[in-house]
Structure formats: C-alpha cells, structure tokens
Design a protein around this motif. Structure first.
Motif, PDB file in Angstrom:
ATOM      1  N   TYR A  78       0.837  -1.206   0.000  1.00 31.35           N
ATOM      2  CA  TYR A  78       0.000   0.000   0.000  1.00 31.35           C
ATOM      3  C   TYR A  78       0.872   1.255   0.000  1.00 31.35           C
ATOM      4  O   TYR A  78       0.724   2.163  -0.820  1.00 31.35           O
ATOM      5  N   GLY A  79       1.838   1.288   0.920  1.00 30.66           N
ATOM      6  CA  GLY A  79       2.706   2.462   1.053  1.00 30.66           C
ATOM      7  C   GLY A  79       3.569   2.682  -0.183  1.00 30.66           C
ATOM      8  O   GLY A  79       3.914   3.826  -0.510  1.00 30.66           O
ATOM      9  N   LYS A  82       1.632   4.670  -2.641  1.00 27.97           N
ATOM     10  CA  LYS A  82       1.466   6.045  -2.122  1.00 27.97           C
ATOM     11  C   LYS A  82       2.742   6.844  -2.315  1.00 27.97           C
ATOM     12  O   LYS A  82       2.717   8.023  -2.631  1.00 27.97           O
ATOM     13  N   LYS A  83       3.892   6.176  -2.095  1.00 23.95           N
ATOM     14  CA  LYS A  83       5.151   6.903  -2.169  1.00 23.95           C
ATOM     15  C   LYS A  83       5.523   7.208  -3.617  1.00 23.95           C
ATOM     16  O   LYS A  83       5.996   8.302  -3.941  1.00 23.95           O
ATOM     17  N   PRO A  86       2.232   9.808  -5.338  1.00 24.80           N
ATOM     18  CA  PRO A  86       1.493  10.497  -4.277  1.00 24.80           C
ATOM     19  C   PRO A  86       0.303  11.273  -4.851  1.00 24.80           C
ATOM     20  O   PRO A  86       0.356  11.743  -6.002  1.00 24.80           O
ATOM     21  N   TYR A  91      -2.863   3.846  -4.587  1.00 21.19           N
ATOM     22  CA  TYR A  91      -2.666   3.095  -3.341  1.00 21.19           C
ATOM     23  C   TYR A  91      -3.772   2.056  -3.144  1.00 21.19           C
ATOM     24  O   TYR A  91      -3.610   1.088  -2.405  1.00 21.19           O
ATOM     25  N   GLU A 338       1.764   1.686   8.121  1.00 22.92           N
ATOM     26  CA  GLU A 338       0.726   2.679   7.832  1.00 22.92           C
ATOM     27  C   GLU A 338      -0.059   3.101   9.071  1.00 22.92           C
ATOM     28  O   GLU A 338      -0.659   4.160   9.095  1.00 22.92           O
TER      29      GLU A 338
END
Ligand code: PFF
Length: 453
Positions: A78-79, A82-83, A86, A91, A338
């Motif tokens: 998931y992260g 996101k990274k 962004p 995500y 998270e």
C-alpha cells in the motif's frame, strides 16, 4: 511525526536469501496441491500449455515489476504506491492486495491444516492396509469431522504468526533456504515411483498431450489464475518482499530463477500425481481432495513408504508455511508502516482475524455446509475469487502502473541497479508490461465471462 517503524525495516541477508525467500513464497500448496487438482479439472495437457504461456508472457515480468515497485519505494504494498504516485488513487491497488491476503490465507490455512493431519496420519501409520477407496473414504471422513481440521488450521496459523513475529531475516530466510532444496529431491523420488507404476503412461499422456477441444474461456482463466497464484503475484506479496531486497541484488535474474523453480516443481508434482491417479483408478477431476487421496497410494507402494510419507508431508507443511508467511507479511507490513502498530500487535490482529474467516472456510467443507452461495461453499468462493478475480485484476493494475505511471527512467534505474547491470531485454520488458500483459489479462477476463469469443 515520522513513523519510527519506517526507519529500521530489516532486509534479506544475501543473494541466495532473496531467491530462497521469494521461492519459499512461490513454492507451496499452489504447486503440489492446487496445480494437479486444477489441471485435472481442466483437461490436463492443454491447460498446462496455456499455464506455461501465461508464466512466460506475463508472470515473469509481473514478478519483476513487483520487485521493482517494492525495492524502489522501500515500503509495504500500500505504502509503495502512495510513495511512488502520491496524491493518486493507485494506493488502492495496495489496499486490494491486503484484502486478497485475507482471502487467500483463510482458505490456504484450511489446506495447510489438511497437510498437518496427513503428517499426523503418516506418523500413526494411518494409511496402512487401505485400498484406494479406503483412502478416499479416510479423507472424506476427516472432512466430515471438521473440528479436527479446524484444530490443525489454528496450529498452522500460530506457527505462521510465530515466524512472522520473528521478523524478516531471522524468521523467513532461514527456513526457506534449507528446506526448499530437500523438497525438490523428495518430489523427484516420488516421480520415479509414480512413473514406474503399471498404467503410468495414461497419466503422462493426460498431463503432456494437449487436447485443444477441451479449451474454453474457463480453462484459460483457470490457467492464468493458477499462474498468478503459484508465482505469488498480483497482490503485493512480492512488492513487500521486494522492499527487503538489497540494492545490490539482480532483480531480473531473481525473478527468472524463482519463476523457473516454481514451474519446475508444479510440473514435477503433476508427474508424480497423474500416473498414480490413473494407476489407482482415481478421477482426475476429483477436485481439492485429489492430492490427498492420491499420494498415500504411492507411499503404500514404496519401500520405506512409512518414513517417506512422514518426510514428505512435513516438508509440504513447511512449504505451505514459507508461503503463508509471505501472505501474512503483506498485512503485517501494512499495519506496521501505515498505522504505527507494533509488529507484535499487527501480527496477532491479522492472524486472529484471518483465522476466524479461515475456520468458516474449513467448516463450510464439512460440518456447516450451508455456508455457501449458489452451491459454492465458502472455501470454493475464497479459492475462486482470489485466483480468478483478485490476483489477475491486481496484476493487471500493477503492470499498468509500471508501464504507464512510473517513469521508464526510474524503472530502468531500479532494474539495472543504477546503471550497473546491462539490460539487453529492457525494451521487450516494456512492451510486455505496457501492452502484452494488460491486453492479455483483459482478453482472458472478457472471454471467460462470455463477452467475446
Ligand atoms: N504461491 C503460493 C503457492 O503456490 O502455494 C501461494 C501464494 C503465496 C499466493 C503468496 C499468493 C501469495 F501472495
């Protein structure tokens, strides 16, 4: 405030460590239990051929893509999205992976529980003197009394949680390194016994002689789903493991070696199972119980079969463990990074909730048959929805992400270790992730639901 869990993430210790850990994830019940039962239900040879095409055309590149995303971002599934992207909804792909992990591990632990029962039966000499029908009855009786299966399932989940708690390097790598090669040797011995059984040829023909009249949309989707399930791709398990790979490792060769080893073990499992299926008059389309009612017949026909069966089922349980820890790790890494939960709390929360769903899966096969929708029990629903919906859909989005969202220069930098490795096939890889894989997955979906074809 920065999440302190993000700084000390741990990592694999050596080159062989990453290959062993990823192979440990890939090689498991998917190869030895699921491949023969699904191949048996889908006509054998043609299924195998399409399965191999899916692995070569899509699987290897998708495995590499997951490693790239994870190692680039140094985060959980998931992260990682996101990274890298962004402010976008990508995500959600990682989140879908967390959901898929729940679904897969719930029924995976059921089958792992059956394996542990068979470890026990091997020790107790429970197969001795039984006919092929008797061995079938034995499995069915065990399923009917599903509390026993539930207890084994819980034991298995406690072991899984225990190893995940120990952390990546100590827990995961150590077990995989030693035991996977031993499993290969045992399967080879089983193959030799199986192909020297009277009537073995029929089984080999079933597995290797394609009969294309049996191919339809369902068979193709089954072959694709099996490729994804067996390679552990499409849900972020290998994104998570990728984030623990050292920046010096060669991602491409790791993906190729792991995919090759995984496929080899599945084919060898087929070579061990199908000759015996035909020799003992078992129905190849028997379903999820196929391997459990076939293998004991082979052990009974082997010198030293008593010891061999103990050894085999113990290793199968270990192979299941090295896979299940990679599934649980997806959820745990997500919680830890998270939400800031401690590794210990994250592991227990994930394990207990997955076990709760898993127990329902087990019960749906025996004591509580009304746990079904439209004739499909909960176990089958979990198996179906993970391999045939969640993993291919997740894989579809992951290749689109790599092909169209990440910058090609970043992808190249990650695969080449910042220019240190030569990448003669990078163009081919880009064509696969941009066009071949997404189009192929979309076509298989449409074909199997009858929209085209
Ligand atoms: N690949 C494993 C097997 O063949 O048994 C099962 C699996 C592990 C599926 C991890 C998916 C996953 F993410």
């Amino acid at each position: 405030m920065a999440n302190p869990n993000l700084s000390d993430r741990g990592g694999f210790g050596s080159k062989f460590g990453i290959i062993a850990a990823a192979a440990g994830s890939a090689i498991g019940l998917g190869n030895i239990w699921r491949f023969p039962y699904v191949a048996g239900q889908n006509g054998g040879g043609a299924f195998l051929l399409i399965n191999l095409a899916c692995i070569v055309l899509i699987g290897i590149s998708l495995m590499l893509s997951e490693f790239v995303i994870g190692r680039r971002a140094q985060r959980n599934a998931y992260g990682s999205f996101k990274k890298i992207a962004p402010g976008t909804p990508w995500y959600l792909v990682g989140f879908m992976g967390v959901v898929a992990a729940f679904v897969i591990l719930s029924f995976y632990s059921t089958v792992a529980g059956w394996t542990m029962e068979y470890v026990y039966q091997s020790f107790a000499n429970g197969f001795a003197g039984k006919s092929p029908d008797g061995l079938k009855f034995m499995f069915e009786e065990f399923m009917g009394d599903s509390w026993r299966a539930v207890i084994w399932q819980v034991v298995f989940m406690i072991l899984t949680a225990g190893i995940v708690l120990a952390g990546v390097k100590k827990g995961i790598e150590k077990y995989a390194k030693l035991l996977m090669p031993i499993l290969l040797v045992l399967i080879l011995i089983l193959c030799i016994r199986a192909i020297t059984l009277p009537g073995a040829v029929d089984g080999l023909e079933f597995l290797f002689k394609p009969d294309f009249s049996k191919v339809n949309g369902r068979v193709i989707l089954e072959a694709l789903g099996q490729a994804f399930f067996s390679l552990s791709i499409g849900m972020g398990a290998l994104i998570t493991y990728g984030s623990y790979i050292s920046k010096k490792d060669n991602l491409t060769s790791s993906a190729v070696i792991v995919s090759f080893a995984d496929t080899l073990i599945a084919i060898l499992a087929g070579v061990a199972i199908f000759p015996a299926v035909f020799a003992f008059g078992i129905n190849p389309a028997e379903g999820p119980e196929l391997v459990f009612i076939t293998l004991p017949n082979i052990f009974l026909q082997m010198p030293g079969g008593y010891y061999f069966s103990i050894f085999f089922f113990v290793l199968l349980a270990v192979a299941a463990l090295t896979s299940s820890i990679s599934v649980l790790e997806v959820v745990v890494a997500y919680f830890v990074e998270e939400t800031g939960l401690s590794r210990k709390n994250a592991t227990w929360i994930a394990a207990v909730s997955i076990t709760a769903i898993g127990v329902l899966c087990t019960l749906s096969q025996g004591l509580v048959p009304w746990l079904n929708i439209g004739g499909m029990n909960l176990f089958d629903i979990m198996d179906f929805s993970s391999a045939k919906i969640l993993l291919p859909f997740g894989g579809f989005l992951i290749v689109l992400f790599i092909g169209w969202v990440m910058k090609p220069a970043d992808v190249r930098a990650e695969i080449s270790n910042d220019g240190k490795l030569k990448l003669p096939l990078f163009k081919v890889y880009l064509i696969i992730v941009r066009f071949v894989a997404p189009v192929a997955i979309a076509l298989v979906f449409l074909y199997s639901i009858g929209v085209i074809g």
